[in-house]
Enzyme design. Sequence first.
Site, short mmCIF file in Angstrom:
data_model
loop_
_atom_site.label_atom_id
_atom_site.label_comp_id
_atom_site.label_asym_id
_atom_site.label_seq_id
_atom_site.Cartn_x
_atom_site.Cartn_y
_atom_site.Cartn_z
N ASP A 99 0.82 -1.21 0.00
CA ASP A 99 0.00 0.00 0.00
C ASP A 99 0.85 1.26 0.00
O ASP A 99 0.59 2.19 -0.73
CB ASP A 99 -0.97 0.00 1.20
CG ASP A 99 -0.28 -0.32 2.53
OD1 ASP A 99 0.95 -0.53 2.54
OD2 ASP A 99 -0.97 -0.36 3.56
N ASP A 102 7.06 3.66 3.30
CA ASP A 102 7.28 4.62 4.39
C ASP A 102 8.76 4.59 4.77
O ASP A 102 9.57 5.22 4.11
CB ASP A 102 6.34 4.26 5.54
CG ASP A 102 6.45 5.22 6.71
OD1 ASP A 102 6.77 6.39 6.50
OD2 ASP A 102 6.22 4.79 7.86
N LYS A 130 5.83 7.85 0.63
CA LYS A 130 6.00 9.04 1.47
C LYS A 130 7.33 9.70 1.14
O LYS A 130 8.35 9.03 1.02
CB LYS A 130 5.98 8.67 2.94
CG LYS A 130 4.59 8.51 3.50
CD LYS A 130 4.61 8.36 5.01
CE LYS A 130 3.24 7.90 5.47
NZ LYS A 130 3.21 7.57 6.90
N VAL A 152 -1.81 8.50 6.78
CA VAL A 152 -3.04 8.48 5.98
C VAL A 152 -3.79 7.16 6.16
O VAL A 152 -3.21 6.14 6.56
CB VAL A 152 -2.73 8.69 4.48
CG1 VAL A 152 -2.18 10.09 4.24
CG2 VAL A 152 -1.76 7.64 3.95
N ASP A 158 -4.93 1.40 7.17
CA ASP A 158 -5.71 1.43 8.41
C ASP A 158 -5.07 2.30 9.48
O ASP A 158 -3.89 2.64 9.42
CB ASP A 158 -5.81 0.01 8.99
CG ASP A 158 -4.49 -0.45 9.62
OD1 ASP A 158 -3.47 -0.42 8.92
OD2 ASP A 158 -4.48 -0.80 10.81
N ARG A 164 -9.95 0.87 6.51
CA ARG A 164 -9.43 0.29 5.27
C ARG A 164 -10.45 0.36 4.14
O ARG A 164 -10.10 0.35 2.97
CB ARG A 164 -9.05 -1.19 5.48
CG ARG A 164 -7.91 -1.42 6.43
CD ARG A 164 -7.46 -2.88 6.34
NE ARG A 164 -6.67 -3.29 7.48
CZ ARG A 164 -5.35 -3.13 7.58
NH1 ARG A 164 -4.68 -2.54 6.62
NH2 ARG A 164 -4.70 -3.55 8.64
P1 IMP Z 1 7.60 0.68 6.01
O1 IMP Z 1 8.15 -0.68 6.29
O2 IMP Z 1 7.96 1.66 7.08
O3 IMP Z 1 7.92 1.21 4.61
O4 IMP Z 1 6.05 0.63 6.20
C1 IMP Z 1 5.22 0.02 5.35
C2 IMP Z 1 3.95 -0.37 6.06
O5 IMP Z 1 3.61 0.50 7.15
C3 IMP Z 1 2.84 -0.23 5.07
O6 IMP Z 1 2.64 -1.46 4.42
C4 IMP Z 1 1.66 0.14 5.94
O7 IMP Z 1 1.00 -1.00 6.37
C5 IMP Z 1 2.25 0.84 7.12
N1 IMP Z 1 2.12 2.32 6.97
C6 IMP Z 1 3.09 3.19 6.69
N2 IMP Z 1 2.62 4.46 6.62
C7 IMP Z 1 1.29 4.37 6.85
C8 IMP Z 1 0.23 5.36 6.91
O8 IMP Z 1 0.40 6.56 6.69
N3 IMP Z 1 -1.00 4.86 7.18
C9 IMP Z 1 -1.26 3.54 7.40
N4 IMP Z 1 -0.30 2.59 7.35
C10 IMP Z 1 0.97 3.01 7.09
MG MG Z 2 1.01 -2.86 5.30
#
Ligand code: IMP
Ligand code: MG
Length: 181
Positions: A99, A102, A130, A152, A158, A164
Site C-alpha cells: 500500500d 514509508d 512518502k 493516511v 488502516d 481500510r
Molecule cells: P515501512 O516498512 O515503514 O515502509 O512501512 C510500510 C507499512 O507501514 C505499510 O505497508 C503500511 O502497512 C504501514 N504504513 C506506513 N505508513 C502508513 C500510513 O500513513 N497509514 C497507514 N499505514 C501506514
Molecule cells: Mg502494510
Amino acid sequence: MHEDVERVLIDEGVIEKRLDILAERVMREFRGRELMVVVILKGALVFTADLLRRLPIPLEIECLNVASYHGGTESSGQVDFLDAKLPPVEGRFVLVVDDILDTGRTLAAVEKMLWEQGAQKVKSCVLLSKDKERAAEVEADFVGFGIGDEFVVGYGLDFQGLYRNLPYIGVLKEEVIGELS
Ligand code: IMP
Ligand code: MG
C-alpha cells in the site's frame, strides 16, 4: 466524507485514473511472462484487487502477512513475517505490491527474501510513497502517488485496524488519533 476524516488527500476518481496508467506500465514490464504477484497483507488488499483487474496477463496471486506498525502511527522499526509461506519462487518473475512505502523496511525485507529464494526478477509497486528519508535503501519501481510525510488511511490503509474500506485516501482528525491511541 467519514466523520473521523479531516480531509481527503486523493479521491476515488483520481485513484482509478492512476491505476490505469500503473497497470499499463506493469504490463509493459512483464509482457510475455507468467507473473507471481506477492500481496503484502493487509494494507495492499484493496489496491491489488483493483490493479490486477486491469492486468490481462497470466498471473498468480500469493499473500504475505507482514507487520511493522503494530497499531500506532509510527513504524515500530521491526518487520515481522507473520506468515511467510510462498510456493517456490526460484526463476519466477515477481511483482511485490504494497500500500505505502514509508521507512522502506517492509519492502526491503520482502525483496531480500525473494532474491535469496532465487527469483529471476523482482519489481515492486506501491500505491503511495512518502516523501521522507528511508531507513532501508529501497525505492519502488511503480508508484501511484508521492505524498508528504503524514499518516493516511483509506483504500486499504488502516489506523488500528479501521478505515481500510474508505474508497479514498484521507487524513484523520487529530482528536481521533488521540482517542484511539
Ligand atoms: P515501512 O516498512 O515503514 O515502509 O512501512 C510500510 C507499512 O507501514 C505499510 O505497508 C503500511 O502497512 C504501514 N504504513 C506506513 N505508513 C502508513 C500510513 O500513513 N497509514 C497507514 N499505514 C501506514
Ligand atoms: Mg502494510
